[in-house]
Structure formats: C-alpha cells, structure tokens
Write an enzyme that holds these catalytic residues in place. Sequence first.
Site, PDB file in Angstrom:
ATOM      1  N   GLY A   1       0.858  -1.196   0.000  1.00 52.10           N
ATOM      2  CA  GLY A   1       0.000   0.000   0.000  1.00 52.10           C
ATOM      3  C   GLY A   1       0.887   1.236   0.000  1.00 52.10           C
ATOM      4  CB  ALA A   2       4.358   1.623  -1.270  1.00 48.13           C
TER       5      ALA A   2
ATOM      6  CG  LEU B   1       6.763  17.765  33.624  1.00 47.47           C
ATOM      7  CD1 LEU B   1       8.138  18.405  33.764  1.00 47.47           C
ATOM      8  CD2 LEU B   1       6.835  16.330  34.118  1.00 47.47           C
ATOM      9  CB  SER B   2       5.275  22.623  30.009  1.00 44.34           C
ATOM     10  OG  SER B   2       5.728  22.857  28.713  1.00 44.34           O
TER      11      SER B   2
ATOM     12  CG  HIS C   1      -6.903   5.987  18.695  1.00 41.31           C
ATOM     13  ND1 HIS C   1      -6.117   4.964  18.254  1.00 41.31           N
ATOM     14  CD2 HIS C   1      -7.194   6.725  17.588  1.00 41.31           C
ATOM     15  CE1 HIS C   1      -5.952   5.072  16.941  1.00 41.31           C
ATOM     16  NE2 HIS C   1      -6.593   6.134  16.511  1.00 41.31           N
TER      17      HIS C   1
ATOM     18  CE  LYS D   1       0.635   9.982  -0.562  1.00 36.69           C
ATOM     19  NZ  LYS D   1      -0.105  10.772  -1.532  1.00 36.69           N
TER      20      LYS D   1
HETATM   21  C1  BG6 Z   1      -6.756   8.063  13.386  1.00 41.46           C
HETATM   22  C2  BG6 Z   1      -8.177   8.398  13.035  1.00 41.46           C
HETATM   23  O1  BG6 Z   1      -6.679   6.751  13.870  1.00 41.46           O
HETATM   24  O2  BG6 Z   1      -6.308   8.975  14.379  1.00 41.46           O
HETATM   25  C3  BG6 Z   1      -8.305   9.830  12.562  1.00 41.46           C
HETATM   26  O3  BG6 Z   1      -8.615   7.500  12.001  1.00 41.46           O
HETATM   27  C4  BG6 Z   1      -7.689  10.784  13.561  1.00 41.46           C
HETATM   28  O4  BG6 Z   1      -9.654  10.167  12.332  1.00 41.46           O
HETATM   29  C5  BG6 Z   1      -6.294  10.320  13.969  1.00 41.46           C
HETATM   30  O5  BG6 Z   1      -7.618  12.063  12.954  1.00 41.46           O
HETATM   31  C6  BG6 Z   1      -5.778  11.147  15.134  1.00 41.46           C
HETATM   32  O6  BG6 Z   1      -4.448  10.849  15.389  1.00 41.46           O
HETATM   33  P1  BG6 Z   1      -3.532  11.906  16.165  1.00 41.46           P
HETATM   34  O7  BG6 Z   1      -2.265  11.169  16.406  1.00 41.46           O
HETATM   35  O8  BG6 Z   1      -3.394  13.079  15.247  1.00 41.46           O
HETATM   36  O9  BG6 Z   1      -4.264  12.263  17.403  1.00 41.46           O
END
Ligand code: BG6
Length: 475
Positions: A12-13, A390-391, A241, A19
């Site tokens: 899927g390059a 803590l920045s 996430h 990219k």
């Molecule tokens: C991706 C999502 O997994 O994570 C996107 O498909 C989202 O919709 C992105 O924009 C956010 O990643 P990050 O690292 O910019 O927070």
Amino acid sequence: VAGGCLSVVILGASGDLAKKKTFPAIFNLYKQGFLPNDQLQIFGYARSKMTSTELHNRLRGYAQPMKSSCILYFLLQVTYISGPYDEESGYVKLNEQISSAEESKCGTTCSTRRLFYLALPPSIYPIVSTMVRKHCMNPRGWSRVIVEKPFGKDLTSAEALSSELGKLFTEEQLYRIDHYLGKEIVQNLLVMRFANRFFVPLWNRDNIANIQIVFKEDFGTEGRGGYFDEYGIIRDIIQNHLLQVLCLVAMEKPVMLTPEHVRDEKVKVLRAVQPICDEDVVLGQYEGYKDDPTVPKDSSTPTFASIILRIKNERWDGVPFVMKAGKALDSRKAEIRVQFKDVPGDIFNCKKQGRNEFVMRLQPSEAMYMKLTVKQPGLEMKATQSELDLSYQQRYQDVVIPEAYERLILDTIRGDQQHFVRRDELRVAWEIFTPLLHRIDEGKLKVSPYKQGSRGPKEADELLNVKADYVRTEG
Ligand code: BG6
C-alpha cells in the site's frame, strides 16, 4: 538494532498512510541510526504503475522529515514494485526481489529479518496476508506483520478477521498497531501511576471523583468522509485509541513489565467494564458534515460522542470514566483529566476554588499538571487554585520526542509486543462497544447537530456535570 539484513515491505506504498506516517517514520529511524546502514532494504508495493524514482520524488515532495540532507542515501534503499493485490505473480516477484537483495547484501548463510507493513484498506487484509504467507515468508529468520485498524466493524466481523489472520500468522508474528500506544504521555502512564508514592494510594474510588479521556479535533473529516461515514467516531477513535488509554489509566499493576503481564492486566480491566446504557451516551454530528460529496445526504453517523464507562471492580466501582471524542470542535487536543473528590471537613471554602485535578496532555505540547489549592500570596489568608506544571517543551528542551509510529516500528523490529493490541484485548474491546454500535446503526439513539468550531452538543456538558459529577473550574 543488531541482527542481520532487514527488509521492510510496505504494502500500500502509494497510499496516504504510507506517505504520511510509515515512510517518514522509517526514515527518521534510519536517520537516527536505529536501522542497519548497509543491510537495510525497503520495498514499496502497490497497484499504481510507477517507477522507484517516481516514488522517491513523491516521498521527498510530501513529508517534511524527508526533506533532510541524508534522504538521498536512504532513498537508494527504497525499491518500488507495482503489482495487483490479489494475484500470485506480484508476490512471487516481490519475494524474488527481497531474496536477491538479501543475498547481495549479506550472502546466503546469515540470518535475515522481514517486516511487512499492511498500509491497506482492511477489506484486502485477508487476500494480501494469504499471498504474503504463501510467497514471501522468510526462510532464514523472522517475519513480522504490522496491521492497522479498523480491525472489523463489530465483534463478529473483528473475530472473523482475527481468525483469518490467525490461520496465517502466529500471535507473535502479528503486530496490531494502535498509534496512541506509541505516544510519549501514554507511555508515561505506567511510570506515573506505579512509580510515584504520590499517586499509588490515591488512585482509586475513595479519592477520585471522575476521569475524562478526551480527543478533540478542530477540523472535520477532510476528504476521508467516505471512510469515516462507514465507521463513525466511536469506531474511529473511542473503541480503540481512547479505550487503550483507559486500560493504562485503570488497570492494576502488572507483576512485571513484560508484554504479556501488561496485556493480561489490560484485558482484566476491560472485562470489568459494564454494558453501556443509552442514558450514558450523547452523540452529535457537526453541521456541514453531509456537504462532503462522499457522505450520503441522509447520513446519521456520529462525528461526536461522549460516553460514560463504568468499571465494576474494587478499585473503580462508582467512578465514571467519560470518553469524549469529536471532529470539527473548538480546539485540537487529547488529554486525560483525573478529578479528585472534595476534601472532607473543608475549612478554606475550597469548593469555591474547585477540586484537585491531575491532567496529562497527550497533544499538542505534551504536559502534565496538577491543579491544587494554595494560599493566595499576600497578607490575607485566602485560598486560590494554582498549578504545578510539567511542560515537556520547557523541561526537556533538548529531547526530541519521537513520533508514535517511529517507536512502534522500532518495537516491531525489536520483537517487543507490549505496545501492540493482543487478540483477546481486541475481542473484549469489541464486546464492550458492539451492542451500543448496533443500536446506533439501527437509528435508536438521537444524534444532535452541533456547530463547527463549538464544544459539541450541549447535552454532552450536562452528561459530564450531572451524570459524571464533574465540577468545572476556571482556567
Ligand atoms: C486516526 C483516526 O486513527 O487517528 C483519525 O482515524 C484521527 O480520524 C487520527 O484524525 C488522530 O491521530 P492523532 O495522532 O493526530 O491524534
């Protein structure tokens, strides 16, 4: 990284992920000396017809990190092969090229390493994986495969994909990337929680009022409307996430820092998450979302969701975990916000100042800060709220924080699976969200419109303040 000739194959390059993320991450690792200088080869494989030079030009023109001066030598290692995804001939050719490059770089006896990165739409994972398994496996060392979400759309489809991949590769060969696990602050979570006496005794239902895990973007779906509309914000951000972050915030201390011990604890806490009820959910869609020509005009896909998760175990019973994610909001930010309970027997009228909070900001500008009550400097005995801050930009000025993908690709080469999602984790993550997702897909939940650039639907603030007992403070 020691260990012989390394071939990285990006399937899927010519696509966006390759990219934007994969090539730049590999280049950065190369630039910093993490990849073998003279025993590295990179193959890009995709359907588009182009030459290696054309791919080099695209990469150079595209990603900022690849404009550096050592790019020339790097690109010499990059070969492009064009071929179909569903025909054997392409993979036979790919394998011939990998083998002959291995031979010319390190002879026929030394051990070799092959990393396959599937930067592809999930619909073709099965066929591509089958072909790779059949034609391209490494006869002289390890082969590892990186796959990226979406891993299915619900429990059934995810399990089907898992079992297809499971027939082709062992769990040790499969690296399911969730790039949030490669972020600096996320990787700091276990250290913060388990190496600080400050936190160890406080991190529980006796002291914590609520926890928020928030993802906000200040832009819409931007050309990804077609993909996004099929999935929606829960499948795109929350089920993967934010849930991964929740695991690290809520899990028990692992016996040791090995990938299996850590992931065992993550699975355990996920199993304690209660079924989600509709009253704990607010959904939204930003106005203008359907103007995207790739989005159906009658779409009710949520671009915003705020969901309270409840964990029924000894540590967390009664503490709401608010998972909030949205597109086209008022800012770009991801953070974990832990709000503590009020101090009993308050003699300073602290309630007025607000509660103690511990915030870990993943992005932008990594930071951790504690909101606490102090005496207002001066003659009067007055309490006010201030911050211990803590920045990272200030504190670690000379440290370059690696991009999540860099770290995770390096982990794969090193064979460390701690920051990758195990099959059973994925299953439980889908078990938690699938019933809710099905109800949403059937149109059973309200999706409120919200203005672009706003905080999202106002019901979300109500959910947070009323149902999650969050007390807002200034600043
Ligand atoms: C991706 C999502 O997994 O994570 C996107 O498909 C989202 O919709 C992105 O924009 C956010 O990643 P990050 O690292 O910019 O927070």
